[in-house]
Design an enzyme around this catalytic site. Sequence first.
Site, mmCIF file in Angstrom:
data_model
loop_
_atom_site.group_PDB
_atom_site.id
_atom_site.type_symbol
_atom_site.label_atom_id
_atom_site.label_comp_id
_atom_site.label_asym_id
_atom_site.label_seq_id
_atom_site.Cartn_x
_atom_site.Cartn_y
_atom_site.Cartn_z
ATOM 1 N N ASP A 88 -6.235 42.768 -12.431
ATOM 2 C CA ASP A 88 -7.246 42.885 -13.483
ATOM 3 C C ASP A 88 -6.667 43.683 -14.646
ATOM 4 O O ASP A 88 -6.118 44.766 -14.447
ATOM 5 C CB ASP A 88 -8.503 43.587 -12.956
ATOM 6 C CG ASP A 88 -9.619 43.482 -13.975
ATOM 7 O OD1 ASP A 88 -10.055 42.348 -14.245
ATOM 8 O OD2 ASP A 88 -10.024 44.515 -14.532
ATOM 9 N N ASP A 513 1.053 -1.389 -12.593
ATOM 10 C CA ASP A 513 -0.344 -1.513 -13.020
ATOM 11 C C ASP A 513 -0.773 -2.979 -12.938
ATOM 12 O O ASP A 513 0.068 -3.866 -12.704
ATOM 13 C CB ASP A 513 -0.556 -0.937 -14.436
ATOM 14 C CG ASP A 513 -1.915 -0.235 -14.518
ATOM 15 O OD1 ASP A 513 -2.909 -0.821 -14.037
ATOM 16 O OD2 ASP A 513 -1.980 0.890 -15.043
ATOM 17 N N GLY A 538 0.930 -5.428 -10.549
ATOM 18 C CA GLY A 538 0.414 -5.477 -9.182
ATOM 19 C C GLY A 538 -0.801 -4.583 -9.027
ATOM 20 O O GLY A 538 -1.081 -3.726 -9.878
ATOM 21 N N ASP A 539 -1.503 -4.795 -7.934
ATOM 22 C CA ASP A 539 -2.691 -3.993 -7.649
ATOM 23 C C ASP A 539 -2.295 -2.920 -6.630
ATOM 24 O O ASP A 539 -1.859 -3.258 -5.521
ATOM 25 C CB ASP A 539 -3.767 -4.931 -7.064
ATOM 26 C CG ASP A 539 -5.058 -4.197 -6.751
ATOM 27 O OD1 ASP A 539 -5.015 -2.953 -6.643
ATOM 28 O OD2 ASP A 539 -6.096 -4.862 -6.610
ATOM 29 N N PHE A 540 -2.429 -1.659 -7.008
ATOM 30 C CA PHE A 540 -1.926 -0.621 -6.085
ATOM 31 C C PHE A 540 -2.710 -0.547 -4.775
ATOM 32 O O PHE A 540 -2.284 0.086 -3.824
ATOM 33 C CB PHE A 540 -1.780 0.755 -6.759
ATOM 34 C CG PHE A 540 -3.019 1.316 -7.413
ATOM 35 C CD1 PHE A 540 -4.169 1.563 -6.691
ATOM 36 C CD2 PHE A 540 -2.997 1.664 -8.764
ATOM 37 C CE1 PHE A 540 -5.291 2.131 -7.280
ATOM 38 C CE2 PHE A 540 -4.118 2.227 -9.382
ATOM 39 C CZ PHE A 540 -5.277 2.446 -8.630
ATOM 40 N N ARG A 555 -4.264 10.994 -13.243
ATOM 41 C CA ARG A 555 -5.659 10.624 -13.533
ATOM 42 C C ARG A 555 -6.101 9.351 -12.809
ATOM 43 O O ARG A 555 -6.740 8.489 -13.396
ATOM 44 C CB ARG A 555 -5.825 10.435 -15.037
ATOM 45 C CG ARG A 555 -6.357 11.667 -15.671
ATOM 46 C CD ARG A 555 -6.967 11.428 -16.984
ATOM 47 N NE ARG A 555 -6.218 10.457 -17.754
ATOM 48 C CZ ARG A 555 -6.201 10.426 -19.071
ATOM 49 N NH1 ARG A 555 -6.871 11.292 -19.748
ATOM 50 N NH2 ARG A 555 -5.523 9.514 -19.711
HETATM 51 C C1 M5T Z 1 -4.123 42.305 -23.471
HETATM 52 C C2 M5T Z 1 -3.832 40.883 -23.076
HETATM 53 C C3 M5T Z 1 -4.534 40.247 -22.090
HETATM 54 N N1 M5T Z 1 -4.282 38.921 -21.755
HETATM 55 C C4 M5T Z 1 -5.087 38.223 -20.725
HETATM 56 O O1 M5T Z 1 -6.358 38.796 -20.599
HETATM 57 C C5 M5T Z 1 -6.915 38.435 -19.335
HETATM 58 C C6 M5T Z 1 -7.592 39.659 -18.741
HETATM 59 O O2 M5T Z 1 -8.656 39.278 -17.973
HETATM 60 P P1 M5T Z 1 -8.733 39.505 -16.390
HETATM 61 O O3 M5T Z 1 -10.161 39.670 -16.057
HETATM 62 O O4 M5T Z 1 -7.787 40.554 -15.958
HETATM 63 O O5 M5T Z 1 -8.191 38.129 -15.804
HETATM 64 P P2 M5T Z 1 -8.787 36.671 -15.953
HETATM 65 O O6 M5T Z 1 -8.099 35.945 -17.064
HETATM 66 O O7 M5T Z 1 -10.294 36.693 -16.006
HETATM 67 O O8 M5T Z 1 -8.343 35.989 -14.600
HETATM 68 P P3 M5T Z 1 -8.776 36.397 -13.103
HETATM 69 O O9 M5T Z 1 -7.572 37.018 -12.488
HETATM 70 O O10 M5T Z 1 -9.143 35.086 -12.443
HETATM 71 O O11 M5T Z 1 -9.939 37.334 -13.161
HETATM 72 C C7 M5T Z 1 -5.757 38.004 -18.462
HETATM 73 O O12 M5T Z 1 -5.832 36.584 -18.261
HETATM 74 C C8 M5T Z 1 -4.525 38.334 -19.302
HETATM 75 O O13 M5T Z 1 -3.482 37.411 -19.063
HETATM 76 C C9 M5T Z 1 -3.287 38.223 -22.401
HETATM 77 O O14 M5T Z 1 -3.063 37.021 -22.131
HETATM 78 N N2 M5T Z 1 -2.532 38.870 -23.356
HETATM 79 C C10 M5T Z 1 -2.755 40.157 -23.730
HETATM 80 O O15 M5T Z 1 -2.046 40.687 -24.612
#
Ligand code: M5T
Length: 646
Positions: A88, A513, A538-540, A555
Amino acid sequence: MVLNPVISKLSGKLVVLASSSPRRLEILRNAGLRFEVVPSWFKETLKKGLFKAPHEYAVETAKQKALEVARRMPIKHLKTPDMVIGADTIVTVDGMILEKPVDKQDAYRMLSSLSGKEHSVFTGVAIVLCHEKDDDELDYQMIDFYEETKVKFADLSQDMLWEYINSGEPMDKAGGYGIQALGGMLVEYVHGDFLNVVGFPLNHFCKQLDVIYNHCSFVNPETTESVYDRHSSPILIEQKDTSTSIPRHSSPSASPLHKVCQRRCAYKCCSSFAKVNRLSKQDAGEIKLHNSETTMLSVMRSGDGAVIDQTEPKKGDLGLICELMDGFKASKALFTASKFGLFDVLHKKPGLDAEQIAQEIKASVKGTETLLEACVSLGLLKTRDTGCPKPGFENTDEASCFLRSDSHFSLHAYIQHCNDTLWPVFAHLESAVREGTSQHGKVKSSTEICQVIILQLRFMHAMHSSAKVAATAVATAFDLSSYKTACDVGGCTGAIAYELIKIHPDLSVAVLDLPAVVEMSAPFQRQHTDKRVTFKAGDFLKDELPKADLYVLVRILHDLTDEKLHILLRRISDACTPGCGLLLSEIFLDENRSGPSRGLLQALSMSEGKQRSAAEYSRLLKGHGFITAQVKHTNSLLDAMLCTKA
Ligand SMILES: Cc1cn([C@@H]2O[C@H](COP(=O)(O)OP(=O)(O)OP(=O)(O)O)[C@@H](O)[C@H]2O)c(=O)[nH]c1=O
């Protein structure tokens, strides 16, 4: 620390990244780590006021993200992972914790608070090591740490801030900026780990792996012994304590979070600690404790005794709803501008005013003016000061790249398909939902038979244009150098095939395809001379599949009924020898099916098939003998997954 041996310690283990952040995925992938992605469903709603320092909040959120996935995976009949990684990232300035902005105003507020100042970026990381006990229980050890990086922003003018916000970059990023992209232009200096700001402190993580796998032994969950490594400084490991087992229906106060907080012990390596916790798999639903802390719901009783649910609107709620209410108008404005060739006109003659444009597109001045203003507000056009009283108009970079009919990445044909085919289908959405059927038939039946071929050709143009935009991300998603021959099953005009041979010089691709499609796809190949792409009619579902060591399905699966899907997968599996690859590309839904909207909205007009998450596709393919090697959320139109025939 020797990097590679640390990462290689994880080879053969099921490592899971509990994150939807494409940046984390890329950082870890680039480091050579092999892992699956299972985004966490944990809502980032811990009460910040409960934590003494901001990094504690980030660490605790990271832990809850990782734990939620560690619990969920075995329950959802996925394999028990060996390691789950959660993270986080937060930005802190003037005692405030900034997460992702909820809307543009929020982004503006955040970025203005960072302007001209130094701030800290903290990423909390949690590593959960899992050991399956029996059907009901999971033992795990938790290691957590955080990293701080200081970043200083230049003084930012209002105009600059809004220009940056309108680029769309801030919205999914903590603090409202992405240092790795446009946001880098705002930064005067960085003190500390750059990747930590981007979302994952790779260096610190590798050091932790080094500690885990090279310098310490953890409690062996089978013997319950706690072990010290005598050759390194002591790492205090709490002895296994079954009192940390979580009761099946634990109350919020007996939650894993609280237990973990209370039992924190002294340890080496920042804030890491490792101990064995026991988790009943049935406890997966118990993580909801934080919802009660953060809900803004207050329940009141009205005069007649009925309960009135007074939910205070949160900041950004109205913005979201308005955006959705107006979404169809925005789409139709784009379709109309595209149909009138507005972006082509402004590419050839940038700076024309409304009257001149109206003449070019043969439309009324009044209507053109209104359309132009709407397009400016949507970020498709910008105005240009021509020195005359009337402003001139020109394409934005996005319009120039994707909306001109002659650009390499043109989505013009696909947009026309949206306007001419999907728009009428969506007009019948109520019936589609009521009846549970696609409304394509209703729309098609009103079409003259002689138009069928024209429609088919238009459809191919649409698929070709969107495939070209997605092709690079699909073709570069994985290292395919070990494959020499590929078969693009249902490969239509060959857009993906040509990109594949461009990126992989040793590869040749047979596009399979239907005969009519192959016949009509000739005009799309005119600019290609490379003989490494061949077409087979062809038909896959019925005809013999060309022999290949890599089968490509872009897709295709989402559009098939379960029955057809299994026929196709069985046929591909039969054609494969062990070691053959299968490259699957689709929009992968989040594991909790809460997004991305593109995938879920597409489902509304689908006739037979269904949209799935990466794990769901993985399970389907496993049933036909394919093991998922890698999953990539590409950030482009389609995601990708590479599997190997076992
Ligand atoms: C400061 C800064 C942050 N980030 C992105 O900010 C999100 C933080 O949010 P998070 O809650 O920690 O994560 P999330 O994106 O919600 O993903 P998750 O881990 O699923 O909670 C992350 O994405 C980071 O890369 C950047 O890409 N560049 C930067 O300079």
